[in-house]
Structure formats: C-alpha cells, structure tokens
Design a protein around this motif. Structure first.
Motif, short mmCIF file in Angstrom:
data_model
loop_
_atom_site.label_atom_id
_atom_site.label_comp_id
_atom_site.label_asym_id
_atom_site.label_seq_id
_atom_site.Cartn_x
_atom_site.Cartn_y
_atom_site.Cartn_z
N GLN A 76 0.84 -1.19 0.00
CA GLN A 76 0.00 0.00 0.00
C GLN A 76 0.89 1.25 0.00
OE1 GLN A 76 -3.28 0.02 -0.31
NE2 GLN A 76 -3.42 -2.20 -0.31
N GLU A 77 0.87 1.97 -1.07
CA GLU A 77 1.64 3.20 -1.21
C GLU A 77 0.75 4.24 -1.88
OE1 GLU A 77 4.70 3.98 -0.20
OE2 GLU A 77 5.20 2.00 0.59
N SER A 78 1.11 5.51 -1.71
CA SER A 78 0.29 6.55 -2.32
C SER A 78 0.38 6.52 -3.84
CB SER A 78 0.74 7.93 -1.80
OG SER A 78 2.10 8.15 -2.11
N LYS A 79 1.54 6.13 -4.34
CA LYS A 79 1.70 6.02 -5.79
C LYS A 79 2.35 4.68 -6.12
CE LYS A 79 2.11 10.94 -6.95
NZ LYS A 79 2.96 11.96 -7.62
N ILE A 80 1.89 4.08 -7.22
CA ILE A 80 2.39 2.78 -7.65
C ILE A 80 2.89 2.89 -9.07
CG2 ILE A 80 1.73 0.40 -8.20
CD1 ILE A 80 1.76 0.85 -5.24
N ALA A 81 4.08 2.31 -9.32
CA ALA A 81 4.62 2.22 -10.68
C ALA A 81 4.93 0.77 -10.99
CB ALA A 81 5.87 3.08 -10.82
N VAL A 82 4.72 0.39 -12.23
CA VAL A 82 5.07 -0.94 -12.73
C VAL A 82 6.03 -0.75 -13.89
CG1 VAL A 82 4.22 -3.08 -13.76
CG2 VAL A 82 2.84 -1.90 -12.03
N VAL A 83 7.18 -1.42 -13.83
CA VAL A 83 8.21 -1.26 -14.86
C VAL A 83 8.61 -2.63 -15.37
CG1 VAL A 83 10.54 -0.41 -15.37
CG2 VAL A 83 9.09 0.83 -13.75
N THR A 84 8.47 -2.86 -16.67
CA THR A 84 8.98 -4.09 -17.27
C THR A 84 10.41 -3.83 -17.78
OG1 THR A 84 8.24 -3.69 -19.55
CG2 THR A 84 6.64 -4.66 -18.02
N GLY A 85 11.14 -4.91 -17.97
CA GLY A 85 12.54 -4.73 -18.37
C GLY A 85 13.34 -4.00 -17.32
N ALA A 86 12.98 -4.21 -16.05
CA ALA A 86 13.55 -3.40 -14.97
C ALA A 86 15.01 -3.69 -14.70
CB ALA A 86 12.75 -3.64 -13.68
N ALA A 90 15.34 3.58 -10.47
CA ALA A 90 16.02 4.48 -9.55
C ALA A 90 15.39 5.85 -9.51
CB ALA A 90 17.50 4.60 -9.94
N ASN A 91 14.88 6.31 -10.64
CA ASN A 91 14.21 7.61 -10.68
C ASN A 91 12.83 7.55 -10.04
OD1 ASN A 91 12.36 9.70 -12.03
ND2 ASN A 91 14.38 10.41 -12.69
N LEU A 92 12.09 6.50 -10.31
CA LEU A 92 10.70 6.43 -9.85
C LEU A 92 10.57 6.20 -8.35
CD1 LEU A 92 9.03 4.39 -12.74
CD2 LEU A 92 8.73 6.82 -12.22
N VAL A 93 11.56 5.55 -7.73
CA VAL A 93 11.43 5.23 -6.30
C VAL A 93 11.41 6.49 -5.43
CG1 VAL A 93 12.42 2.92 -6.44
CG2 VAL A 93 13.93 4.88 -6.03
N ALA A 94 11.75 7.62 -5.99
CA ALA A 94 11.71 8.86 -5.21
C ALA A 94 10.30 9.15 -4.71
CB ALA A 94 12.22 10.03 -6.05
N ASP A 95 9.28 8.76 -5.48
CA ASP A 95 7.91 9.05 -5.06
C ASP A 95 6.90 7.97 -5.45
OD1 ASP A 95 8.16 9.59 -7.74
OD2 ASP A 95 7.28 11.59 -7.67
N HIS A 96 7.40 6.78 -5.77
CA HIS A 96 6.52 5.65 -6.10
C HIS A 96 7.03 4.39 -5.42
CE1 HIS A 96 5.79 8.39 -9.50
NE2 HIS A 96 4.65 7.75 -9.70
N ARG A 153 -4.70 0.70 -7.86
CA ARG A 153 -4.33 1.87 -8.65
C ARG A 153 -2.95 1.62 -9.24
NH1 ARG A 153 -4.65 6.97 -6.06
NH2 ARG A 153 -3.08 7.73 -7.52
N VAL A 154 -2.75 2.15 -10.43
CA VAL A 154 -1.43 2.13 -11.08
C VAL A 154 -1.20 3.54 -11.60
CG1 VAL A 154 0.01 1.17 -12.91
CG2 VAL A 154 -1.64 -0.30 -11.71
N ASP A 155 -0.30 4.26 -10.97
CA ASP A 155 -0.04 5.64 -11.38
C ASP A 155 0.84 5.72 -12.61
OD1 ASP A 155 -1.07 7.46 -8.93
OD2 ASP A 155 -0.27 5.56 -8.19
N VAL A 156 1.76 4.77 -12.73
CA VAL A 156 2.68 4.77 -13.87
C VAL A 156 2.93 3.33 -14.31
CG1 VAL A 156 4.99 5.35 -14.70
CG2 VAL A 156 3.84 6.86 -13.09
N LEU A 157 2.81 3.10 -15.60
CA LEU A 157 3.22 1.83 -16.21
C LEU A 157 4.26 2.16 -17.27
CD1 LEU A 157 3.11 -1.16 -17.03
CD2 LEU A 157 1.10 -0.60 -18.44
N VAL A 158 5.45 1.57 -17.14
CA VAL A 158 6.50 1.76 -18.13
C VAL A 158 6.77 0.42 -18.80
CG1 VAL A 158 8.85 2.52 -18.61
CG2 VAL A 158 7.54 3.60 -16.76
N ASN A 159 6.39 0.33 -20.06
CA ASN A 159 6.64 -0.87 -20.85
C ASN A 159 8.00 -0.73 -21.52
OD1 ASN A 159 4.05 -2.53 -20.80
ND2 ASN A 159 3.24 -0.53 -21.40
N ALA A 160 9.03 -1.27 -20.86
CA ALA A 160 10.40 -1.09 -21.35
C ALA A 160 11.04 -2.38 -21.85
CB ALA A 160 11.28 -0.49 -20.25
N ALA A 161 10.49 -3.53 -21.53
CA ALA A 161 11.09 -4.79 -21.95
C ALA A 161 11.08 -4.91 -23.47
CB ALA A 161 10.34 -5.96 -21.33
#
Length: 233
Positions: free
Chosen positions: A5-15, A25-31, A77-85
C-alpha cells in the motif's frame, strides 16, 4: 503476493536492463515500484539498492503472455506503467524466419498490449500514465534490422490507439535513439559511450512525461544523442 500500500504505484517491465535500472532508480523517489524482469540476481540488486520501495517480480513475460493476470497482485491503482522490456536482434527480410518474427512481436508488442490491458482498471482509477519505450527505429525502415523496426512501428500504433480510446489516462511514447545498453551493444558493439545516450537520460525523459501538468500529455518524446552517429562519420 500481497499488494504494497503506497500513495503512488509504478510498474516497470525490463527493470533489470540498462534503461530499466535507471527508470526504477528515478521512480522510487515518489513511487513504490513493481520491478519486472527475468534476471533474479539483478532484481535482488534493485531491492538491495532501494529497499522497501521496490517489489521484485521475477517473470518471463512471454511465457506468461496468456496468463498475465497472475504476474502481479490485484493493484487498485497504477499511477505509472512503463513498458520497457524489449528484444532486438538484427535480421533482414531474407534472414528472418517465422520464429524470429514471433519472438520479437511477442515481447515488443504483445506483452505491452496484454499487460496494459490487465492494468487498465488500476490506471483508470489513478488517472495514471502508460508509457511505451519505443525507438528511433519506430519511425524508419532498416533493411538489416527489419524485424525490430517493424515491432516498434506496431508499438506506435498500439500507443496511439490506446491514447485515443482511453481518455481517463495519459499515454506517451518515448523513443530513444542509440543508447548505452547491452541491447544496443549487441547490435553495434563498436561505439563510443560518449557518443550515445546515457540510460539515465531516458529515465529523466520519463520523469518529464509523468510530471507534465494535469491538462496535457506529452504524447511522443524523441530522445536523441547531441550529435547523430551518422553525422560523426
């Protein structure tokens, strides 16, 4: 898996890739970041570096293509999805075989399409941002790299169609040029790091997209080296 449970959630493929590590590393500042990748050791390094801000998800997305709902917990909730894979192997029309087309299409197009579909309820709930990592190859044809280029053309169509049909979320394509990653090195091992894009700059471009004002969306961001490689010859 229990949802964090966090205020903001990000999902990153190819992480665990060259870009993915910097994106996380950039997103963990606020997600809180769900980092998806196949390399267990590198996923553990992400957790060691960022602690409880990262949930590592070891997964082969192609193998899970038809059961994508099982990859992640039910995220409200998903605040950010980054499809990078992505995968990139050099083929011409002559040298490519059916299995080459299928493997590239599966990871580069089918996986982001299906994962985005599964996460749409969470993206809508958060009025979130879906980001697709494209390539300079997505706007041009390359005779000796036609399979990869074709998948990136298809990824543009996927992102454009999503943006036009889903008005509750923002959709962006970020298209880096030659970047200092293992994937680019596999295609062109003879390059000077100082001549190509540092992966951290792609992460900064993603941050600009995420932080754009609420009345707009940056639909396409081209990230190019300061001097094009062709202009250095």
């Amino acid at each position: 898996m229990t949802e964090v449970q966090e205020s903001k959630i990000a999902v990153v493929t190819g992480a665990t890739g060259g870009m993915g590590v910097e994106i996380v590393a950039n997103l963990v500042a606020d997600h809180h970041v769900y980092a998806l990748g196949r390399d267990k050791a590198k996923l553990e390094e992400l957790v060691a570096a960022h602690g409880e801000a990262v949930t590592a998800v070891e997964v082969d997305l192609v193998n899970e293509l038809e059961s994508m709902e099982s990859v992640l917990p039910a995220l409200e909730r998903v605040d950010v999805l980054v499809n990078a894979a992505a995968i990139a192997n050099a083929f011409s029309v002559e040298t490519a075989r059916v299995e080459d087309w299928r493997s590239h299409m599966d990871l580069n197009v089918h996986v982001p399409a299906e994962l985005t579909r599964v996460l749409l309820p969470g993206l809508r709930a958060a009025e979130g941002t879906a980001i697709f990592i494209n390539s300079g190859a997505g706007r041009g044809g390359f005779g000796d790299n036609v399979v990869y280029a074709a998948t990136k053309h298809a990824l543009y169509a996927l992102a454009d169609g999503l943006r036009k049909s889903e008005h509750d979320i923002r959709v962006s394509t970020i298209a880096p040029g030659p970047t200092d990653t293992a994937m680019f090195q596999g295609l062109n091992g003879n390059y000077d790091k100082s001549h190509v894009i540092a992966p951290v700059e792609v992460a900064k471009a993603i941050r600009a997209v995420i932080d754009a004002g609420p009345t707009t969306q940056l639909t396409e961001v081209q990230v190019r080296p300061r001097i094009e490689l062709a202009d250095r010859n």
